[in-house]
Design an enzyme around this catalytic site. Structure first.
Site, PDB file in Angstrom:
ATOM      1  N   LYS A   1      -4.351  -7.200  -3.108  1.00 45.78           N
ATOM      2  CA  LYS A   1      -3.706  -6.761  -1.861  1.00 45.78           C
ATOM      3  C   LYS A   1      -2.433  -5.972  -2.178  1.00 45.78           C
ATOM      4  CE  LYS A   1      -1.464 -11.310  -1.545  1.00 45.78           C
ATOM      5  NZ  LYS A   1      -1.626 -12.669  -0.988  1.00 45.78           N
TER       6      LYS A   1
ATOM      7  N   TYR B   1      30.192   3.762  -4.954  1.00 48.45           N
ATOM      8  CA  TYR B   1      30.582   3.513  -3.568  1.00 48.45           C
ATOM      9  C   TYR B   1      31.492   2.296  -3.446  1.00 48.45           C
ATOM     10  CZ  TYR B   1      27.216   6.792  -1.572  1.00 48.45           C
ATOM     11  OH  TYR B   1      26.531   7.908  -1.213  1.00 48.45           O
TER      12      TYR B   1
HETATM   13  C1  LIG Z   1      -1.741 -13.630  -2.004  1.00 48.83           C
HETATM   14  C2  LIG Z   1      -2.754 -14.696  -1.981  1.00 48.83           C
HETATM   15  C3  LIG Z   1      -3.321 -15.180  -3.171  1.00 48.83           C
HETATM   16  C4  LIG Z   1      -2.788 -14.807  -4.533  1.00 48.83           C
HETATM   17  O1  LIG Z   1      -1.607 -15.527  -4.744  1.00 48.83           O
HETATM   18  P1  LIG Z   1      -0.770 -15.423  -6.117  1.00 48.83           P
HETATM   19  O2  LIG Z   1       0.305 -16.417  -5.938  1.00 48.83           O
HETATM   20  O3  LIG Z   1      -0.263 -14.018  -6.176  1.00 48.83           O
HETATM   21  O4  LIG Z   1      -1.697 -15.734  -7.223  1.00 48.83           O
HETATM   22  C5  LIG Z   1      -4.382 -16.068  -3.081  1.00 48.83           C
HETATM   23  N1  LIG Z   1      -4.837 -16.485  -1.866  1.00 48.83           N
HETATM   24  C6  LIG Z   1      -4.298 -16.075  -0.703  1.00 48.83           C
HETATM   25  C7  LIG Z   1      -4.832 -16.588   0.572  1.00 48.83           C
HETATM   26  C8  LIG Z   1      -3.225 -15.175  -0.717  1.00 48.83           C
HETATM   27  O5  LIG Z   1      -2.680 -14.788   0.436  1.00 48.83           O
END
Ligand SMILES: *Cc1c(COP(=O)(O)O)cnc(C)c1O
Length: 378
Positions: free
Chosen positions: A52, A273
């Site tokens: 994702k 700044y």
């Molecule tokens: C983002 C997510 C993962 C992966 O989690 P990590 O901590 O990055 O390994 C797995 N399952 C769900 C439902 C997620 O939202």
């Protein structure tokens, strides 16, 4: 490592790399190694990959094929559009699940593409059922149950209702039964075991579907959490899934930025700044070509740039497009305009930056900007 910094700037002058303010290098070989390490750890359970948010900012169109070559066949994104954009990168037999479920009215597009929605509510389930009936196809679905995070998923009562009424799954093939852990990165929390037990009780009602509970840190809670499929994201990209203990993962990212200008300043000169820094004595400074608009957050003020083993502390506030570093420690005329210095590297990884900024390595990676020249190795 950095004798090659200077050479790189010279040999690439005039090319796209030569013009970019900063270079983000992503080691796809390290991602594949991390996938294999997690796969060995979860065996005989399978290992999926969460890609994702553009593979946590690193480039899903490059990362997905690399994971496919390493044997991964199951992928997760958050949004349908992310899934559709990655369809053509999937390995043969690969499948992609949409964690947030489908937006209303998008069911036909998802079904046509063979995308698997994660069903988080009875409303999503009935929309998917109607789509199956309208298209005359049996449609795959992942059922997510909320076992104690209160974020996404069917409440346990609704999952039980689905298990006891076959009509609710008419035309639908549950290919996965999943839940998500709220506290997996803190192994001492009783919430982990409570969620695992609740999940075990519910999954028994869906005996035909493989089960999935563990994210990256969940894998390290032990085999009881592996079920049939683990879903790591962060650990694939080098983030430590065992905070407070040595990082078992390989580093994936290197970020380097170009030096634009250097100068000598006298005691009393204000730097950046707000004059947050006023020089206590004479110093030499260099300005490099990245800032908070590149995801190099203003809160990284305690960070440094690294060149040839030297630590070059950040001086004053980080600006939108530039950061000033103190180069007094390195011999005069050693680095010049065009030289690349490292910002994310062995000496300063995403978890280190996160600790300085009061956030997590995940946010360091997903903040990485769009202006970098991106290089993929391995
Ligand atoms: C983002 C997510 C993962 C992966 O989690 P990590 O901590 O990055 O390994 C797995 N399952 C769900 C439902 C997620 O939202």
């Amino acid at each position: 490592m950095t004798g090659d910094n200077t050479r790189m700037s010279v040999s690439n002058a005039g090319t796209e790399v030569g013009r970019a303010g900063a270079v983000l290098s992503v080691d796809l070989g390290a991602i594949a190694d991390n996938y294999r390490l997690l796969g060995a750890r979860t065996f005989p359970a399978q290992c999926a990959a969460v890609v994702k948010a553009d593979a946590y900012g690193l480039g899903a169109r490059q990362v997905v094929p690399a994971l496919g070559r390493a044997g991964c066949r199951t992928f997760f994104v958050a949004h349908l559009d992310e899934a559709l954009a990655l369809q053509h990168c999937l390995p043969a037999g690969g499948r992609i699940h949409v964690l947030n479920g489908l937006p209303q009215g998008a069911e036909r597009d998802a079904a046509a593409a063979g995308v698997v929605p994660v069903i988080n509510s009875l409303g999503q389930l009935s929309a998917w059922r109607r789509c199956a009936s309208a298209t005359g196809n049996r449609l795959a679905a992942t059922l997510q149950v909320d076992t104690g995070m209160s974020r996404l998923g069917l409440p346990p009562g609704e999952a039980i209702a689905i298990a006891s009424d076959p009509a609710l799954l008419e035309g639908i093939e549950p290919v996965l039964f999943m839940s998500h852990l709220a506290c997996a990165d803190e192994p001492g929390r009783p919430a982990n075991e409570a969620q695992r037990k609740r999940f075990a009780g519910l999954r028994a009602r869906f005996p035909s579907a493989p089960a999935s509970l563990a994210n990256s840190s969940g894998i390290f809670l032990g085999p009881a959490y592996h079920c049939e499929l683990a879903r790591p994201g962060a650990a694939l990209y080098g983030i430590n899934p065992t905070p407070g203990k040595p990082n078992p993962m390989r580093q994936v990212v290197r970020l380097s930025a170009r030096l634009i200008q250097s100068r000598e300043i006298a005691a009393g000169a204000g730097v950046g700044y707000g004059h947050d820094l006023v020089a206590a004595g004479p110093a030499r400074l260099a300005t490099i070509s990245l800032g908070y608009a590149d995801g190099w957050h203003r809160r990284y003020g305690a960070a440094a740039a690294f060149w040839n083993g030297h630590r070059l502390p950040i001086a004053g506030r980080i600006s939108m497009d530039t950061t000033i570093v103190d180069i007094s420690a390195i011999p005069r005329d050693c680095i010049e305009a065009g030289t690349l210095v490292d910002l994310i590297c062995k000496q300063q990884d995403p978890d280190d930056l996160a600790a300085m900024a009061g956030t997590i390595g995940y946010e360091v990676l997903t903040s990485l900007g769009r202006r970098f020249h991106r290089r993929y190795a391995g």
